[in-house]
Motif scaffolding. Structure first.
Motif, PDB file in Angstrom:
ATOM      1  N   GLY A 363       0.795  -1.220   0.000  1.00  0.00           N
ATOM      2  CA  GLY A 363       0.000   0.000   0.000  1.00  0.00           C
ATOM      3  C   GLY A 363       0.821   1.260   0.000  1.00  0.00           C
ATOM      4  O   GLY A 363       0.341   2.329  -0.369  1.00  0.00           O
ATOM      5  N   GLU A 364       2.050   1.176   0.437  1.00  0.00           N
ATOM      6  CA  GLU A 364       2.911   2.353   0.549  1.00  0.00           C
ATOM      7  C   GLU A 364       4.339   1.841   0.705  1.00  0.00           C
ATOM      8  O   GLU A 364       4.544   0.659   1.007  1.00  0.00           O
ATOM      9  N   PRO A 365       5.319   2.707   0.525  1.00  0.00           N
ATOM     10  CA  PRO A 365       6.699   2.235   0.663  1.00  0.00           C
ATOM     11  C   PRO A 365       6.969   1.704   2.067  1.00  0.00           C
ATOM     12  O   PRO A 365       6.515   2.265   3.054  1.00  0.00           O
ATOM     13  N   ASP A 384       7.185  -7.466   1.236  1.00  0.00           N
ATOM     14  CA  ASP A 384       6.667  -6.226   0.665  1.00  0.00           C
ATOM     15  C   ASP A 384       6.039  -6.588  -0.674  1.00  0.00           C
ATOM     16  O   ASP A 384       6.574  -7.414  -1.410  1.00  0.00           O
ATOM     17  N   ASN A 385       4.897  -6.019  -0.974  1.00  0.00           N
ATOM     18  CA  ASN A 385       4.333  -6.242  -2.302  1.00  0.00           C
ATOM     19  C   ASN A 385       3.697  -4.965  -2.800  1.00  0.00           C
ATOM     20  O   ASN A 385       3.053  -4.237  -2.070  1.00  0.00           O
ATOM     21  N   TYR A 386       3.963  -4.699  -4.083  1.00  0.00           N
ATOM     22  CA  TYR A 386       3.553  -3.451  -4.701  1.00  0.00           C
ATOM     23  C   TYR A 386       2.461  -3.717  -5.713  1.00  0.00           C
ATOM     24  O   TYR A 386       2.612  -4.561  -6.592  1.00  0.00           O
ATOM     25  N   TRP A 387       1.349  -3.006  -5.568  1.00  0.00           N
ATOM     26  CA  TRP A 387       0.293  -3.091  -6.566  1.00  0.00           C
ATOM     27  C   TRP A 387      -0.618  -1.899  -6.436  1.00  0.00           C
ATOM     28  O   TRP A 387      -0.290  -0.935  -5.737  1.00  0.00           O
ATOM     29  N   GLN A 388      -1.726  -1.938  -7.139  1.00  0.00           N
ATOM     30  CA  GLN A 388      -2.635  -0.795  -7.175  1.00  0.00           C
ATOM     31  C   GLN A 388      -4.071  -1.307  -7.242  1.00  0.00           C
ATOM     32  O   GLN A 388      -4.297  -2.452  -7.619  1.00  0.00           O
ATOM     33  N   THR A 389      -4.997  -0.415  -6.942  1.00  0.00           N
ATOM     34  CA  THR A 389      -6.405  -0.749  -7.105  1.00  0.00           C
ATOM     35  C   THR A 389      -6.627  -1.307  -8.513  1.00  0.00           C
ATOM     36  O   THR A 389      -7.380  -2.264  -8.709  1.00  0.00           O
ATOM     37  N   GLU A 390      -5.940  -0.720  -9.478  1.00  0.00           N
ATOM     38  CA  GLU A 390      -6.130  -1.084 -10.877  1.00  0.00           C
ATOM     39  C   GLU A 390      -5.712  -2.524 -11.173  1.00  0.00           C
ATOM     40  O   GLU A 390      -6.286  -3.179 -12.032  1.00  0.00           O
ATOM     41  N   ASP A 480       4.022   5.676 -11.062  1.00  0.00           N
ATOM     42  CA  ASP A 480       5.017   5.595  -9.988  1.00  0.00           C
ATOM     43  C   ASP A 480       6.407   5.683 -10.600  1.00  0.00           C
ATOM     44  O   ASP A 480       6.648   5.145 -11.681  1.00  0.00           O
ATOM     45  N   ILE A 492      10.426   1.437  -5.534  1.00  0.00           N
ATOM     46  CA  ILE A 492       9.406   2.425  -5.894  1.00  0.00           C
ATOM     47  C   ILE A 492       9.749   3.746  -5.204  1.00  0.00           C
ATOM     48  O   ILE A 492       9.993   3.784  -3.996  1.00  0.00           O
ATOM     49  N   ARG A 495       5.049   8.801  -6.452  1.00  0.00           N
ATOM     50  CA  ARG A 495       4.161   9.017  -7.594  1.00  0.00           C
ATOM     51  C   ARG A 495       4.687  10.085  -8.544  1.00  0.00           C
ATOM     52  O   ARG A 495       5.333  11.042  -8.127  1.00  0.00           O
ATOM     53  N   ASN A 501      -0.318   9.464  -0.779  1.00  0.00           N
ATOM     54  CA  ASN A 501      -0.589   8.192  -0.129  1.00  0.00           C
ATOM     55  C   ASN A 501      -0.497   8.374   1.385  1.00  0.00           C
ATOM     56  O   ASN A 501       0.583   8.496   1.929  1.00  0.00           O
ATOM     57  N   ARG A 506      -4.851   5.972  -0.908  1.00  0.00           N
ATOM     58  CA  ARG A 506      -4.520   6.863  -2.006  1.00  0.00           C
ATOM     59  C   ARG A 506      -5.536   7.992  -2.084  1.00  0.00           C
ATOM     60  O   ARG A 506      -6.735   7.759  -2.088  1.00  0.00           O
TER      61      ARG A 506
HETATM   62  P1  AMP Z   1      -3.929   2.013  -4.177  1.00  0.00           P
HETATM   63  O1  AMP Z   1      -4.494   1.945  -5.543  1.00  0.00           O
HETATM   64  O2  AMP Z   1      -4.725   2.843  -3.245  1.00  0.00           O
HETATM   65  O3  AMP Z   1      -3.634   0.647  -3.650  1.00  0.00           O
HETATM   66  O4  AMP Z   1      -2.541   2.770  -4.284  1.00  0.00           O
HETATM   67  C1  AMP Z   1      -1.557   2.305  -5.149  1.00  0.00           C
HETATM   68  C2  AMP Z   1      -0.324   3.126  -4.985  1.00  0.00           C
HETATM   69  O5  AMP Z   1       0.225   2.927  -3.661  1.00  0.00           O
HETATM   70  C3  AMP Z   1       0.797   2.724  -5.914  1.00  0.00           C
HETATM   71  O6  AMP Z   1       0.653   3.318  -7.184  1.00  0.00           O
HETATM   72  C4  AMP Z   1       2.015   3.197  -5.160  1.00  0.00           C
HETATM   73  O7  AMP Z   1       2.199   4.579  -5.304  1.00  0.00           O
HETATM   74  C5  AMP Z   1       1.642   2.902  -3.714  1.00  0.00           C
HETATM   75  N1  AMP Z   1       2.107   1.572  -3.278  1.00  0.00           N
HETATM   76  C6  AMP Z   1       1.368   0.459  -3.138  1.00  0.00           C
HETATM   77  N2  AMP Z   1       2.114  -0.560  -2.665  1.00  0.00           N
HETATM   78  C7  AMP Z   1       3.362  -0.103  -2.524  1.00  0.00           C
HETATM   79  C8  AMP Z   1       4.608  -0.689  -2.079  1.00  0.00           C
HETATM   80  N3  AMP Z   1       4.687  -1.944  -1.670  1.00  0.00           N
HETATM   81  N4  AMP Z   1       5.692   0.110  -2.080  1.00  0.00           N
HETATM   82  C9  AMP Z   1       5.631   1.396  -2.494  1.00  0.00           C
HETATM   83  N5  AMP Z   1       4.498   1.997  -2.898  1.00  0.00           N
HETATM   84  C10 AMP Z   1       3.370   1.265  -2.919  1.00  0.00           C
END
Ligand code: AMP
Length: 631
Positions: A363-365, A384-390, A480, A492, A495, A501, A506
């Motif tokens: 959700g965030e760094p 740690d895992n990075y993703w988005q609502t999309e 990002d 990451i 933005r 965030n 977001r």
């Molecule tokens: P949301 O769609 O509300 O989940 O927000 C997605 C955004 O949160 C991403 O485009 C990133 O900017 C940030 N984000 C989500 N996960 C991570 C992560 N593990 N590390 C860094 N940023 C993240």
């Protein structure tokens, strides 16, 4: 197979790869085409196939695990703990489905869900999935204006809500906000179902508002079969903030989403049927959709739905639940861990956490001190895992279920199977192939199953916003910044747009600015995200007042600051409230009148604001520097 080969196969032979993954779910009718990318960027998965999310999450487990825990509801706000087996969940979902049908909800209709973290919220989502209605869950922390804009966009036939939520022991009424939102909205839903928790009095609108408990009584023995839906039908929309004030309805399919979630539980989360999954998110966010409700249940796992704070009754509550329900997979956000870090570390030693295999954070760094603290405390991998609502599921992480891979502090990891992730130069669009070069993180189509289909009712916005931001190329921009090291791990760096965030949530600065600008004494406003040691970022507002004479002394300024905060609370919700509202006589802009948000942000964070040659009046930035410096 090693992960590198697994990933290579997923992008070189997506059809073969995903056809295999599709065996993880039940299909009523087999698909005839795995991936249709004839009209990029619109990717259609599993055409011809018919299935149902609710069937996969609930019904199909009845044969083997009817009595097993499915939904474990824990509220430390109301001191309720209630367990639903798959059998009990099946019954509740059918009751809710029958009630919705009786209210006239049909396949393809929208149902807006505005609810606290109570089991009925999950029943409502699953009931919609069952009958093919499209749910649109709006986070309970959003207030009437935010809710009204989502009602107008989704045009729901019915809304499911409740009298109130509770936070930190304080009742948070929902119904008055809902009434106000419906009054503000142009679209009026025909029916509102209300779960009465007995927390706050509710006024009922005759003919429109219904008591859910009373209707449920009429359908106790309801048998509502799953409607078999096309894999490409719409399962839900979820709103997310962008750079304009108007939230985007991220639209997701049925079949691709089910396959993506089932695959992720196996390859990324390593959850097994019969185990317990605990995600501390909220059903109002995408993590709640994918990893409180659908993902774990599709995998035959029990899922914990927790209403409450991580530190109430004390900082050990989550670990107590891990022990009690033998949680194997836990999912949370860095902010929550930073909150826990301020508590007595003894809480981590008080409970038997031996069931836990890993803690996933997103959700965030994730900053290194936070990651190290919780890794040392729990003694399990922190992933740690990075993703988005999309995307609906992780884009970058490590797939330990395929092959154990080391995690690196500060990096979410490597591209997940199905994702063609690249770094591009922001203005030239050139691909950055070397190590440690900073670029925009983009995804090349076809996007994998589970990824958004489009923006609800706005294909043009989907294409123009996400796929056309890099000149001359049709690629999906995550908005990002990132870099990749020599081992292929991504980092990451924040933005590229005006989205901030806060505590993993977001928010669009434009939305907050529009809300502040509706105050009678606000002439102009700029909102920026500023680094914060607890929440990652907080919103900071700089306001030019219409009548500056009303701001003569510190008292008057505080009063206006308080009024503006209240206004944001009432319109958007407390999540969007700026940490501070500061007053200036002018805002830093370019000569063409564009707000210099990045420069304001840099100054607030004590960094060099960079090239200011296009700035109109240097005095504007100096005022902000003085204000921030004096704080
Ligand atoms: P949301 O769609 O509300 O989940 O927000 C997605 C955004 O949160 C991403 O485009 C990133 O900017 C940030 N984000 C989500 N996960 C991570 C992560 N593990 N590390 C860094 N940023 C993240």
């Amino acid at each position: 197979m090693g992960y590198a080969d697994f990933h290579r196969r997923s992008v070189e032979d997506p059809e073969g790869f995903w056809a295999e993954q599709a065996r993880l779910i039940d299909w009523h009718t087999p698909f005839t085409r795995v991936c249709n990318n004839d009209k990029p960027p619109f990717t259609r998965w599993f055409e011809g196939g018919r299935t149902n999310l609710c069937h996969n999450a609930v019904d199909r487990h009845l044969k083997e695990r009817a009595k097993q825990n499915a939904l474990i509801f824990v509220s430390t706000e109301t001191d309720v703990e209630r367990i639903y087996s798959f059998e009990a969940l099946h019954a509740e979902v059918q009751r809710m489905a029958a009630v919705l049908l009786a209210q006239g909800v049909k396949q393809g209709d929208r149902v807006l869900i505005y609810m606290p973290m109570i089991p009925e919220a999950a029943f409502a989502m699953l009931a919609c999935a069952r009958i093919g209605a499209i749910h649109s869950v709006v986070f309970g922390g959003f207030a009437s204006h935010s809710l009204a804009s989502r009602i107008d966009d989704a045009t729901p036939v019915a809304i499911v809500s409740a009298d109130a939520g509770s936070r930190g022991g304080k009742v948070v009424p929902y119904k008055p906000l809902l009434d106000e939102a419906i009054a503000l909205a142009r679209h009026k839903p025909a029916s509102v179902l209300l779960v009465d928790r007995g927390l706050a009095p509710m006024e009922r609108v005759a003919g429109r508002d219904h008591d859910y408990a009373a209707l449920r009584e009429q359908h106790l023995n309801a048998q509502v079969p799953c409607t078999w839906l096309d894999a490409t039908d719409i399962s839900y929309t979820i709103y997310t903030s962008g750079t304009t004030g108007k939230p985007k309805g991220v639209q997701r399919d049925v079949g691709g989403y089910a396959v993506a979630l089932a695959a992720s539980i196996q390859h990324i989360f390593m959850g097994q049927p019969g185990e317990t999954y605990f995600s501390t998110s909220d059903i109002g966010w995408v993590v709640g959709h994918s990893y409180i409700v659908y993902g774990p249940l599709i995998a035959g796992m029990a899922t914990i739905m927790y209403e409450g704070l991580p530190i109430r009754p004390d900082g050990g509550i989550w670990w107590k639940l891990v022990e009690k329900y033998k949680v194997t997979v836990m999912f949370s956000a860095p902010t929550a861990v930073r909150v826990l870090k301020k508590q007595d570390p003894a809480y981590l030693k008080q409970y038997d956490l031996s069931s836990l295999k890993a803690l996933f954070l997103a959700g965030e760094p994730l900053d290194e001190p936070t990651a190290r603290w919780i890794a040392d405390g729990l003694g399990v991998p922190i992933i740690d895992n990075y993703w988005q609502t999309e995307s609906g599921w992780p884009i970058l992480t490590v797939a330990n279920g395929v092959e154990r891979q080391p995690s690196k502090f500060g990096s979410p990891g490597v591209p997940m199977y199905g994702y063609r992730v690249k770094l591009l130069h922001e203005s030239t669009g050139e691909e950055l192939t070397g190590a440690d070069q900073k670029g925009v993180v983009v995804i090349e189509g076809p996007t994998p199953p589970g990824f958004m289909q489009t923006v609800w009712r706005d294909d043009a916005r989907f294409v123009n916003t996400y796929w056309k931001s890099i000149p001359g190329q049709l690629v999906y921009s995550t908005f990002d910044w990132g870099i990749r090291d020599q081992d292929g791990y991504y980092y990451i760096l924040g933005r590229t747009d005006d989205v901030i965030n806060v505590a993993g949530h977001r928010l669009g600065t434009r939305e907050i600015e529009e809300s502040i600008a509706s105050h009678a004494n606000v002439a102009e406003v700029a909102v920026v995200g500023v680094a914060d040691s607890l929440k990652g970022q907080v919103a900071m507002a700089f306001v030019v007042a219409k009548d500056a004479s009303a701001l003569g002394d510190a008292q008057a300024q505080l009063r206006l600051e308080g009024e503006i905060m209240k206004l944001v609370d009432a319109q958007l919700g407390a999540v969007a409230r700026p940490a501070r509202v500061r007053f200036v006589s002018l805002l830093p802009k370019t000569r063409s009148g564009k707000l210099l948000r990045r420069a304001i942000q840099a100054v607030c964070e004590g960094r060099d604001p960079g090239d200011l040659t296009t700035m109109d009046d240097p005095g504007a930035l100096q005022q902000i520097k003085d204000l921030v410096g004096a704080a």
